[in-house]
Scaffold this motif. Structure first.
Motif, PDB file in Angstrom:
ATOM      1  N   ILE A 284      -3.512   0.310  11.343  1.00 52.60           N
ATOM      2  CA  ILE A 284      -2.618  -0.707  10.785  1.00 52.60           C
ATOM      3  C   ILE A 284      -2.330  -1.795  11.812  1.00 52.60           C
ATOM      4  N   ARG A 285      -2.077  -1.390  13.056  1.00 48.25           N
ATOM      5  CA  ARG A 285      -1.783  -2.366  14.096  1.00 48.25           C
ATOM      6  C   ARG A 285      -2.970  -3.307  14.309  1.00 48.25           C
ATOM      7  N   GLN A 286      -4.172  -2.747  14.338  1.00 50.77           N
ATOM      8  CA  GLN A 286      -5.368  -3.573  14.500  1.00 50.77           C
ATOM      9  C   GLN A 286      -5.541  -4.506  13.309  1.00 50.77           C
ATOM     10  N   PHE A 287      -5.296  -3.989  12.111  1.00 52.20           N
ATOM     11  CA  PHE A 287      -5.423  -4.811  10.909  1.00 52.20           C
ATOM     12  C   PHE A 287      -4.441  -5.978  10.968  1.00 52.20           C
ATOM     13  N   GLN A 288      -3.208  -5.702  11.328  1.00 53.36           N
ATOM     14  CA  GLN A 288      -2.195  -6.757  11.375  1.00 53.36           C
ATOM     15  C   GLN A 288      -2.524  -7.794  12.446  1.00 53.36           C
ATOM     16  N   GLN A 289      -3.108  -7.359  13.547  1.00 56.34           N
ATOM     17  CA  GLN A 289      -3.479  -8.299  14.601  1.00 56.34           C
ATOM     18  C   GLN A 289      -4.641  -9.189  14.176  1.00 56.34           C
ATOM     19  N   GLU A 290      -5.600  -8.596  13.434  1.00 57.74           N
ATOM     20  CA  GLU A 290      -6.801  -9.349  13.067  1.00 57.74           C
ATOM     21  C   GLU A 290      -6.667 -10.095  11.740  1.00 57.74           C
ATOM     22  N   ARG A 291      -5.932  -9.503  10.803  1.00 57.84           N
ATOM     23  CA  ARG A 291      -5.893 -10.045   9.441  1.00 57.84           C
ATOM     24  C   ARG A 291      -4.522 -10.570   9.022  1.00 57.84           C
ATOM     25  N   GLY A 292      -3.458 -10.136   9.707  1.00 55.56           N
ATOM     26  CA  GLY A 292      -2.123 -10.558   9.308  1.00 55.56           C
ATOM     27  C   GLY A 292      -1.347  -9.428   8.664  1.00 55.56           C
TER      28      GLY A 292
ATOM     29  N   VAL B 213       0.853  -1.191   0.000  1.00 58.38           N
ATOM     30  CA  VAL B 213       0.000   0.000   0.000  1.00 58.38           C
ATOM     31  C   VAL B 213       0.887   1.239   0.000  1.00 58.38           C
ATOM     32  N   ILE B 214       0.439   2.258  -0.716  1.00 55.55           N
ATOM     33  CA  ILE B 214       1.075   3.574  -0.686  1.00 55.55           C
ATOM     34  C   ILE B 214       0.226   4.431   0.240  1.00 55.55           C
ATOM     35  N   ILE B 215       0.827   4.880   1.344  1.00 59.45           N
ATOM     36  CA  ILE B 215       0.058   5.526   2.408  1.00 59.45           C
ATOM     37  C   ILE B 215       0.339   7.014   2.490  1.00 59.45           C
ATOM     38  N   HIS B 216      -0.760   7.771   2.455  1.00 59.15           N
ATOM     39  CA  HIS B 216      -0.759   9.214   2.700  1.00 59.15           C
ATOM     40  C   HIS B 216      -1.163   9.428   4.147  1.00 59.15           C
ATOM     41  N   CYS B 217      -0.389  10.211   4.878  1.00 57.99           N
ATOM     42  CA  CYS B 217      -0.715  10.484   6.283  1.00 57.99           C
ATOM     43  C   CYS B 217      -0.426  11.945   6.587  1.00 57.99           C
ATOM     44  N   ARG B 218      -1.466  12.668   6.980  1.00 57.45           N
ATOM     45  CA  ARG B 218      -1.274  14.065   7.376  1.00 57.45           C
ATOM     46  C   ARG B 218      -2.049  14.326   8.660  1.00 57.45           C
ATOM     47  N   ASP B 219      -1.333  14.738   9.684  1.00 58.56           N
ATOM     48  CA  ASP B 219      -1.919  15.028  10.994  1.00 58.56           C
ATOM     49  C   ASP B 219      -2.757  13.860  11.501  1.00 58.56           C
ATOM     50  N   ALA B 220      -2.295  12.640  11.260  1.00 57.36           N
ATOM     51  CA  ALA B 220      -3.114  11.477  11.594  1.00 57.36           C
ATOM     52  C   ALA B 220      -2.276  10.257  11.972  1.00 57.36           C
ATOM     53  N   THR B 221      -1.022  10.472  12.361  1.00 56.60           N
ATOM     54  CA  THR B 221      -0.142   9.315  12.580  1.00 56.60           C
ATOM     55  C   THR B 221      -0.670   8.383  13.653  1.00 56.60           C
ATOM     56  N   GLU B 222      -1.137   8.932  14.762  1.00 52.60           N
ATOM     57  CA  GLU B 222      -1.611   8.084  15.852  1.00 52.60           C
ATOM     58  C   GLU B 222      -2.769   7.200  15.404  1.00 52.60           C
ATOM     59  N   GLY B 223      -3.740   7.800  14.719  1.00 53.96           N
ATOM     60  CA  GLY B 223      -4.880   7.027  14.234  1.00 53.96           C
ATOM     61  C   GLY B 223      -4.487   6.026  13.178  1.00 53.96           C
ATOM     62  N   LEU B 224      -3.555   6.409  12.315  1.00 54.24           N
ATOM     63  CA  LEU B 224      -3.121   5.530  11.245  1.00 54.24           C
ATOM     64  C   LEU B 224      -2.387   4.316  11.798  1.00 54.24           C
ATOM     65  N   VAL B 225      -1.484   4.535  12.743  1.00 55.36           N
ATOM     66  CA  VAL B 225      -0.760   3.422  13.369  1.00 55.36           C
ATOM     67  C   VAL B 225      -1.740   2.478  14.057  1.00 55.36           C
ATOM     68  N   GLU B 226      -2.749   3.052  14.693  1.00 49.64           N
ATOM     69  CA  GLU B 226      -3.756   2.237  15.379  1.00 49.64           C
ATOM     70  C   GLU B 226      -4.511   1.347  14.393  1.00 49.64           C
TER      71      GLU B 226
END
Length: 266
Positions: free
Chosen positions: A141-149, A126-139
């Protein structure tokens, strides 16, 4: 010396009149491959035509977070179908989160999650755009990796602090620096550029935006990725040729790009 610009938007109207001259300039600076990002799937046909014209262009398909209000299940199916339809599609995106002005944070998170799922199903980054949203974005991705791999990708046009950079690295993502790293007051970004491991480092222009010094304020273009490379090499106290080789190999690793032989010097 070979360079890869890992994020361009040369389908925009500002390039319509001089694409051939643009190509000549990027070739002069050693740019041998480009990854063309996508704001919304409707750009797919237009970008595909550019890739027909310039074989060094690979591309992505996805929905930008500032377009997240357009997200539907049908749009997700279209992204996946288009990504399957052309072997030159090397990524899903750009997607991500942008909370700078937007109020539709949950809508953005939904569109982002679903595009992560598409990328995982297709084994594409994935090509990820992140602006003023790092905390939410990390959350997310982390949840996705925990649930989906696992899912791979790049934080494009990175402007985060060193701590934010480490958080994204901990998730397994590459970090790509743009012309911002050349800006005099971008001290935090410059510090981030020093700490990214060699095997996770990428460079880009994000053209036509954010032209690097000495062309700041002008229309950006792929040939200017050399200025980004020079700045990052200086910050990391490494030769330009080494930086170019490292970032080029990383881009090929992440996006499954073919190796381009170096020209034979007689």
């Amino acid at each position: 010396m070979q360079l890869i610009d890992t994020h361009v938007h040369i389908n925009f109207d500002v390039f319509k009149s001089d694409l051939e001259a643009l190509k000549s300039r990027w070739e002069e600076q050693g740019v041998v491959q480009l990854v063309h990002s996508c704001v919304e799937p409707q750009e797919f046909d237009q970008i595909s035509v550019i890739a027909d014209k310039f074989p060094e262009v690979s591309f992505a398909v996805g929905l930008h977070p500032l377009e997240a209000q357009k997200w539907t299940t049908q749009l997700g199916q279209e992204i996946e179908t288009r990504a399957k339809s052309d072997s030159r599609v090397v990524a899903i995106g750009e997607t991500g989160l942008d909370f700078y002005k937007a109020e539709n944070q949950e809508q953005q998170k939904t569109a982002f999650w679903e595009q992560l799922a598409i990328a995982q199903r297709l084994n594409k980054p994935v090509i990820i755009h992140c602006r003023d949203a790092t905390e939410g974005l990390v959350e997310v991705i982390r949840q996705f990796q925990q649930e989906r791999g696992s899912v791979s990708g790049v934080m494009h046009c990175w402007a985060g602090t060193p701590d934010q950079t480490r958080a994204c690295l901990d998730l397994g993502f590459y970090i790509s620096f743009s012309g911002i790293v050349t800006f005099k007051n971008a001290k935090s970004v410059q510090e981030s550029a020093k700490i990214v491991p060699n095997d996770r480092l990428l460079i880009e222009t994000d053209c036509p935006f954010l032209a690097p010094v000495p062309n700041r304020g002008k229309r950006n273009e792929p040939s200017y990725v050399r200025y980004v490379a020079e700045a990052v090499a200086t910050l990391r106290n490494t030769p330009l040729e080494t930086l170019a080789k490292t970032t080029t190999e990383n881009a090929r690793q992440l996006f499954f790009l073919p190796t381009i032989p170096e020209p034979v010097v007689s």
